[in-house]
Design a protein around this motif. Structure first.
Motif, PDB file in Angstrom:
ATOM      1  N   ASN A  42       0.929  -1.186  -0.003  1.00 47.88           N
ATOM      2  CA  ASN A  42       0.058   0.174   0.175  1.00 47.88           C
ATOM      3  C   ASN A  42       0.716   1.295  -0.075  1.00 47.88           C
ATOM      4  O   ASN A  42       2.247   1.158   0.368  1.00 47.88           O
ATOM      5  CB  ASN A  42      -0.757  -0.249   1.128  1.00 47.88           C
ATOM      6  CG  ASN A  42      -1.962  -1.202   1.159  1.00 47.88           C
ATOM      7  OD1 ASN A  42      -2.168  -1.865   0.326  1.00 47.88           O
ATOM      8  ND2 ASN A  42      -2.179  -1.593   2.421  1.00 47.88           N
ATOM      9  N   SER A  43       0.310   2.308  -0.339  1.00 50.35           N
ATOM     10  CA  SER A  43       1.141   3.716  -0.235  1.00 50.35           C
ATOM     11  C   SER A  43       2.381   3.722  -1.161  1.00 50.35           C
ATOM     12  O   SER A  43       3.294   4.074  -0.514  1.00 50.35           O
ATOM     13  CB  SER A  43       1.231   4.166   1.113  1.00 50.35           C
ATOM     14  OG  SER A  43      -0.075   4.055   1.758  1.00 50.35           O
ATOM     15  N   LEU A  44       2.301   3.003  -2.262  1.00 52.67           N
ATOM     16  CA  LEU A  44       3.321   2.743  -3.135  1.00 52.67           C
ATOM     17  C   LEU A  44       3.937   3.914  -3.786  1.00 52.67           C
ATOM     18  O   LEU A  44       3.415   5.035  -3.691  1.00 52.67           O
ATOM     19  CB  LEU A  44       3.162   1.891  -4.305  1.00 52.67           C
ATOM     20  CG  LEU A  44       2.890   0.195  -3.969  1.00 52.67           C
ATOM     21  CD1 LEU A  44       2.097  -0.235  -5.068  1.00 52.67           C
ATOM     22  CD2 LEU A  44       4.236  -0.206  -3.800  1.00 52.67           C
ATOM     23  N   LYS A  45       5.511   3.966  -3.578  1.00 52.08           N
ATOM     24  CA  LYS A  45       6.370   5.266  -3.848  1.00 52.08           C
ATOM     25  C   LYS A  45       6.943   4.784  -5.129  1.00 52.08           C
ATOM     26  O   LYS A  45       7.436   3.754  -5.396  1.00 52.08           O
ATOM     27  CB  LYS A  45       7.012   5.462  -2.707  1.00 52.08           C
ATOM     28  CG  LYS A  45       6.610   5.813  -1.475  1.00 52.08           C
ATOM     29  CD  LYS A  45       7.269   6.020  -0.349  1.00 52.08           C
ATOM     30  CE  LYS A  45       6.944   6.142   0.841  1.00 52.08           C
ATOM     31  NZ  LYS A  45       7.727   6.531   2.097  1.00 52.08           N
ATOM     32  N   PRO A  46       7.397   5.818  -6.137  1.00 50.21           N
ATOM     33  CA  PRO A  46       8.283   5.548  -6.902  1.00 50.21           C
ATOM     34  C   PRO A  46       9.427   4.679  -6.794  1.00 50.21           C
ATOM     35  O   PRO A  46      10.054   4.177  -7.630  1.00 50.21           O
ATOM     36  CB  PRO A  46       8.690   6.771  -7.515  1.00 50.21           C
ATOM     37  CG  PRO A  46       7.539   7.937  -7.325  1.00 50.21           C
ATOM     38  CD  PRO A  46       7.024   7.368  -5.778  1.00 50.21           C
ATOM     39  N   GLU A  47      10.064   4.830  -5.622  1.00 58.21           N
ATOM     40  CA  GLU A  47      11.134   4.097  -5.086  1.00 58.21           C
ATOM     41  C   GLU A  47      11.108   2.805  -4.813  1.00 58.21           C
ATOM     42  O   GLU A  47      11.882   1.923  -4.398  1.00 58.21           O
ATOM     43  CB  GLU A  47      11.896   4.897  -3.896  1.00 58.21           C
ATOM     44  CG  GLU A  47      11.024   5.376  -2.891  1.00 58.21           C
ATOM     45  CD  GLU A  47      10.544   6.604  -2.697  1.00 58.21           C
ATOM     46  OE1 GLU A  47      10.056   7.257  -4.072  1.00 58.21           O
ATOM     47  OE2 GLU A  47      10.503   7.272  -1.800  1.00 58.21           O
ATOM     48  N   ASP A  48       9.736   2.243  -5.013  1.00 58.12           N
ATOM     49  CA  ASP A  48       9.259   0.884  -4.897  1.00 58.12           C
ATOM     50  C   ASP A  48       9.414   0.360  -5.981  1.00 58.12           C
ATOM     51  O   ASP A  48       9.285  -1.080  -6.171  1.00 58.12           O
ATOM     52  CB  ASP A  48       7.991   0.729  -4.204  1.00 58.12           C
ATOM     53  CG  ASP A  48       7.898   1.283  -2.444  1.00 58.12           C
ATOM     54  OD1 ASP A  48       6.683   1.911  -2.362  1.00 58.12           O
ATOM     55  OD2 ASP A  48       8.595   1.028  -1.790  1.00 58.12           O
ATOM     56  N   THR A  49       9.772   0.962  -7.176  1.00 62.22           N
ATOM     57  CA  THR A  49      10.025   0.241  -8.360  1.00 62.22           C
ATOM     58  C   THR A  49      11.196  -0.638  -8.479  1.00 62.22           C
ATOM     59  O   THR A  49      12.344  -0.076  -8.114  1.00 62.22           O
ATOM     60  CB  THR A  49       9.883   1.378  -9.411  1.00 62.22           C
ATOM     61  OG1 THR A  49       8.744   2.051  -9.637  1.00 62.22           O
ATOM     62  CG2 THR A  49      10.273   0.792 -10.963  1.00 62.22           C
ATOM     63  N   ASP A  50      10.872  -1.895  -8.910  1.00 59.93           N
ATOM     64  CA  ASP A  50      11.846  -2.977  -8.857  1.00 59.93           C
ATOM     65  C   ASP A  50      11.254  -4.371  -9.155  1.00 59.93           C
ATOM     66  O   ASP A  50      10.114  -4.400  -9.334  1.00 59.93           O
ATOM     67  CB  ASP A  50      12.312  -3.097  -7.141  1.00 59.93           C
ATOM     68  CG  ASP A  50      13.486  -2.497  -6.762  1.00 59.93           C
ATOM     69  OD1 ASP A  50      13.703  -2.191  -5.675  1.00 59.93           O
ATOM     70  OD2 ASP A  50      14.225  -1.996  -7.733  1.00 59.93           O
ATOM     71  N   VAL A  51      12.205  -5.113  -9.527  1.00 62.76           N
ATOM     72  CA  VAL A  51      11.681  -6.454  -9.677  1.00 62.76           C
ATOM     73  C   VAL A  51      11.703  -7.265  -8.349  1.00 62.76           C
ATOM     74  O   VAL A  51      12.598  -7.185  -7.551  1.00 62.76           O
ATOM     75  CB  VAL A  51      12.565  -7.320 -10.593  1.00 62.76           C
ATOM     76  CG1 VAL A  51      12.115  -8.782 -10.747  1.00 62.76           C
ATOM     77  CG2 VAL A  51      12.527  -6.593 -11.989  1.00 62.76           C
ATOM     78  N   TYR A  52      10.632  -7.681  -8.039  1.00 61.22           N
ATOM     79  CA  TYR A  52      10.136  -8.536  -6.741  1.00 61.22           C
ATOM     80  C   TYR A  52      10.182  -9.909  -6.713  1.00 61.22           C
ATOM     81  O   TYR A  52       9.867 -10.358  -7.738  1.00 61.22           O
ATOM     82  CB  TYR A  52       8.634  -7.795  -6.138  1.00 61.22           C
ATOM     83  CG  TYR A  52       8.985  -6.382  -5.652  1.00 61.22           C
ATOM     84  CD1 TYR A  52       8.797  -5.615  -6.355  1.00 61.22           C
ATOM     85  CD2 TYR A  52       8.735  -6.431  -4.153  1.00 61.22           C
ATOM     86  CE1 TYR A  52       8.826  -4.105  -5.932  1.00 61.22           C
ATOM     87  CE2 TYR A  52       8.615  -5.064  -3.731  1.00 61.22           C
ATOM     88  CZ  TYR A  52       8.711  -3.910  -4.444  1.00 61.22           C
ATOM     89  OH  TYR A  52       8.737  -2.607  -4.047  1.00 61.22           O
ATOM     90  N   TYR A  53      11.207 -10.523  -5.780  1.00 57.83           N
ATOM     91  CA  TYR A  53      11.316 -11.830  -5.905  1.00 57.83           C
ATOM     92  C   TYR A  53      10.818 -12.612  -4.672  1.00 57.83           C
ATOM     93  O   TYR A  53      10.968 -12.181  -3.410  1.00 57.83           O
ATOM     94  CB  TYR A  53      12.833 -12.183  -5.933  1.00 57.83           C
ATOM     95  CG  TYR A  53      13.580 -11.839  -7.270  1.00 57.83           C
ATOM     96  CD1 TYR A  53      14.053 -10.404  -7.235  1.00 57.83           C
ATOM     97  CD2 TYR A  53      13.507 -12.559  -8.411  1.00 57.83           C
ATOM     98  CE1 TYR A  53      14.574  -9.932  -8.562  1.00 57.83           C
ATOM     99  CE2 TYR A  53      14.174 -12.226  -9.254  1.00 57.83           C
ATOM    100  CZ  TYR A  53      14.552 -10.868  -9.764  1.00 57.83           C
ATOM    101  OH  TYR A  53      15.206 -10.582 -10.603  1.00 57.83           O
TER     102      TYR A  53
END
Length: 123
Positions: free
Chosen positions: A83-94
């Motif tokens: 929740n409350s996602l930020k641009p810095e959360d942009t990544d590939v998630y594993y």
């Protein structure tokens, strides 16, 4: 043969939400420590969250209060509610499964990995 497969990534606007799923075959998730990590191109894989067999959870400071890790034992699936996602959360998630030894926050300590799912936070 163990397989771990992530899903649920996508494009979302800042402030939005996504839920990632990690489905496993050949591995009962309830019996193992599981984790979520993320990685940007050219950077090291970064710890996000972990869940123990007891249900106890741990989070990186950067996501605490915004992300929630959970597990559905009947579905043999782990989730990451973001929740409350930020641009810095942009990544590939594993998704990581089966913590063999050492710290839950080190990617070197997990036995099985999924292929990753892209999360992009952008307006």
């Amino acid at each position: 043969q163990v397989q771990v497969i992530e899903s649920g990534g996508g494009l979302v606007q800042p402030g939005g939400s996504l839920r990632l799923s990690c489905a496993a075959s050949g591995l009962p998730l309830s019996a193992y420590v599981m984790g979520w990590f993320r990685q940007a191109p050219g950077k090291e894989r970064e710890f996000v969250a972990a869940i123990y067999r007891s249900g106890r959870t741990y989070y990186a400071d950067s996501v605490k209060g915004r992300f929630t890790i959970s597990r559905d034992n009947t579905e043999n699936t782990m989730y990451l509610q973001m929740n409350s996602l930020k641009p810095e959360d942009t990544d590939v998630y594993y998704c990581a499964a089966d913590l063999r030894s050492g710290s839950y926050s080190s990617p070197d300590n997990y036995a099985f990995w999924g292929q990753g799912t892209q999360v992009t936070v952008s307006s």
